[in-house]
Design an enzyme around this catalytic site. Sequence first.
Site, PDB file in Angstrom:
ATOM      1  N   PHE A 123      19.443  -0.537  17.590  1.00 21.47           N
ATOM      2  CA  PHE A 123      19.084  -0.593  16.334  1.00 21.47           C
ATOM      3  C   PHE A 123      17.329  -0.907  16.262  1.00 21.47           C
ATOM      4  CE2 PHE A 123      17.933  -4.227  13.347  1.00 21.47           C
ATOM      5  CZ  PHE A 123      17.827  -3.710  12.092  1.00 21.47           C
ATOM      6  N   MET A 128      12.041   0.855  15.235  1.00 20.86           N
ATOM      7  CA  MET A 128      10.448   1.193  15.921  1.00 20.86           C
ATOM      8  C   MET A 128      10.073   2.622  15.580  1.00 20.86           C
ATOM      9  SD  MET A 128      10.294  -1.357  19.054  1.00 20.86           S
ATOM     10  CE  MET A 128       8.548  -0.916  19.390  1.00 20.86           C
ATOM     11  N   GLN A 131       9.434   3.352  12.090  1.00 17.57           N
ATOM     12  CA  GLN A 131       8.058   2.675  11.440  1.00 17.57           C
ATOM     13  C   GLN A 131       6.889   3.614  12.234  1.00 17.57           C
ATOM     14  OE1 GLN A 131       8.364  -1.411  12.701  1.00 17.57           O
ATOM     15  NE2 GLN A 131       9.371  -2.115  10.839  1.00 17.57           N
ATOM     16  N   HIS A 423     -31.006 -15.530 -33.045  1.00 25.13           N
ATOM     17  CA  HIS A 423     -31.194 -14.967 -31.685  1.00 25.13           C
ATOM     18  C   HIS A 423     -30.883 -13.497 -31.629  1.00 25.13           C
ATOM     19  CE1 HIS A 423     -31.487 -15.406 -27.072  1.00 25.13           C
ATOM     20  NE2 HIS A 423     -30.803 -13.935 -27.382  1.00 25.13           N
ATOM     21  N   GLU A 424     -29.786 -12.997 -32.242  1.00 25.23           N
ATOM     22  CA  GLU A 424     -29.541 -11.480 -32.223  1.00 25.23           C
ATOM     23  C   GLU A 424     -30.059 -10.854 -33.181  1.00 25.23           C
ATOM     24  OE1 GLU A 424     -27.809 -10.292 -29.921  1.00 25.23           O
ATOM     25  OE2 GLU A 424     -27.127 -12.346 -29.090  1.00 25.23           O
TER      26      GLU A 424
END
Length: 616
Positions: A123, A128, A131, A423-424
């Site tokens: 198993f 392994m 993978q 300000h804007e």
Amino acid sequence: MSRNNRSFYLYFAIIIGLLLFTVWIGTLKVQNSGYTRGQFVDQLENNEVAMVNICPNRDTPTGSLEITLKNGEERTLYVTDVTEMEDLVRSYGLDPRVENVPEESWFLNSVFPILIVVVVCVFFFVMMNAQNAGGGGGKMMNFGRSRARLTLGGENTIKLDKVAGLKEEKEELEEIVEFLRDPGKFTKVGARIPKGILLEGAPGTGKTLLAKAIAGEANVPFFSISGSDFVEMFVGVGASRVRDMFAEAKRHAPCIIFIDEIDAVARRRGTGMGGGHDEREQTLNQLLVEMDGFGVNEGIIVMAATNRVDILDPAILRPGRFDRKIAVARPDVRGREDILKVHAQNKPLGDDVDLEQIAQTTAGFTGADLENLLNEAAINAAMEERVFVKQEDIKKAFVKVGIGTEKKSRIISPKEKRITAYHEAGHAILFHVLPDVGPVYTVSIIPTGVGAAGYTMPLPEKDEMFLTKGKILQDIMVSLGGRIAEELIFHDVTTGAQSDIKKATKAARSMVTRYGMSDKLGIINYEDDDDEVFIGRDLAHAKNHSEEISGQIDREVKTIIDDCYGKAKAIILEHEGVLHRCAELLLEKEKIGRAEFEALFDKKYPQPDDPAPTPA
């Protein structure tokens, strides 16, 4: 579910089943039927027992009694001493049947434990291998293998006709496609096709898309990998991956290898805070050898993309490695319109959508920016339960992409809202009056996601390849407009102009140190590159000007800022009536467009005696 996952669950289920079977076998000896010795004795006394079978265990004198009653029922009794029970049964006149002691199971005692061990080992061995083959968690087994992703010729559906806005770049790469299709035409006249092509440009301009389109047009295999995929913490892994990648490419020649963000592995050697980087330099050395060294890689064209060509190692930029450097620029107005048409193909547009007008108002946008703009517009249409995109959706997306999401639910005091409005309005007046920076697209006092209390968005109507001195000075004046309006109206200033002041100061310093636009300091570059040590440049280098010059630079920057401040203040004072009308309109509507703002310059309202009280 992938094949590896299915195999994992299958083997896992087998092992769990075997373990459960073993546990069940072991529990057979100890399970209890609920039938007691007292009940058995009572039935013997009442003459209810017809027959008794005695079954001794291997670990005698334990065993079990299989009892058959006269009414046909059967009972099982587990006892600790079968000899005693035999005498008891005989005392009641019954002749019990005594079976032989069972032999030991060689399978359960010898073979079965070995089988369990073998299954567990198989198993883990299979998992392994799975993978390692999938590249998931088996990196320990394939460190030196290339991580390049291979796309075969027939699988690549991206062609050059799907790349919009890069007309000159595509024309420059067409001969590469022709070579990959018919290399004999070039070799007959002794021509050598470029071994490497470096695509440089700002992020989002389409460098990766262009490389995929070249491979798709030529119908050849395409290996794609990122520069960071080569570098690991273990020295020598990157060089091994380079060798493996080119070995794989030779088997699929003619082909294209595309390395995205090559600056991650090809930075200038022997520089930076800690000197050389052994792993990265070994990887770069191997890449240099494979591209133009002792190895022969006929039919392999290496394409790479980066937006930091200035930090690449000179050895990789020489002819024979990257023979051509193609600048992938931001699209012009015609290119932006073509890109918008490509990204609008799968989006139903309303009849009020004008892609030409959108292209004109998105100067400086890259292809990725335009795709994101239309995507945000489509998301807004879906949120409003519409099946098509309107021009209003694109306008909202333009503000969201350029400024940030408006936070209309944020509670702001009337005093702060009034300060923001003036300000804007100060910014907007300068955008409108100054010739090289406007016109105004939107003015808003709605807070945005970037932390601003409001915003003024200009509408660039043309593409500019370079900046003039006058344009930079006007940009500085616009940046200072908000602070000037606060000072004029409220006789006080706030921290709201922090980013504006930073922007103005940076522009003024660049005029003096980078662009040579200072009358006093002359046409000399005084720019200091101390920060470039963190992007691959040398740490030990002397300053390129004296302390006296540093002082003169500071004074010249202050002079530029003060001069722009004075000129901008004079303009705002000249249009003070518009300043008040714009602020009042913003307080009423919170956001106004270009037409509403420009109409304020045509209306002749009387000047109020005391338009805005000074805040306490």
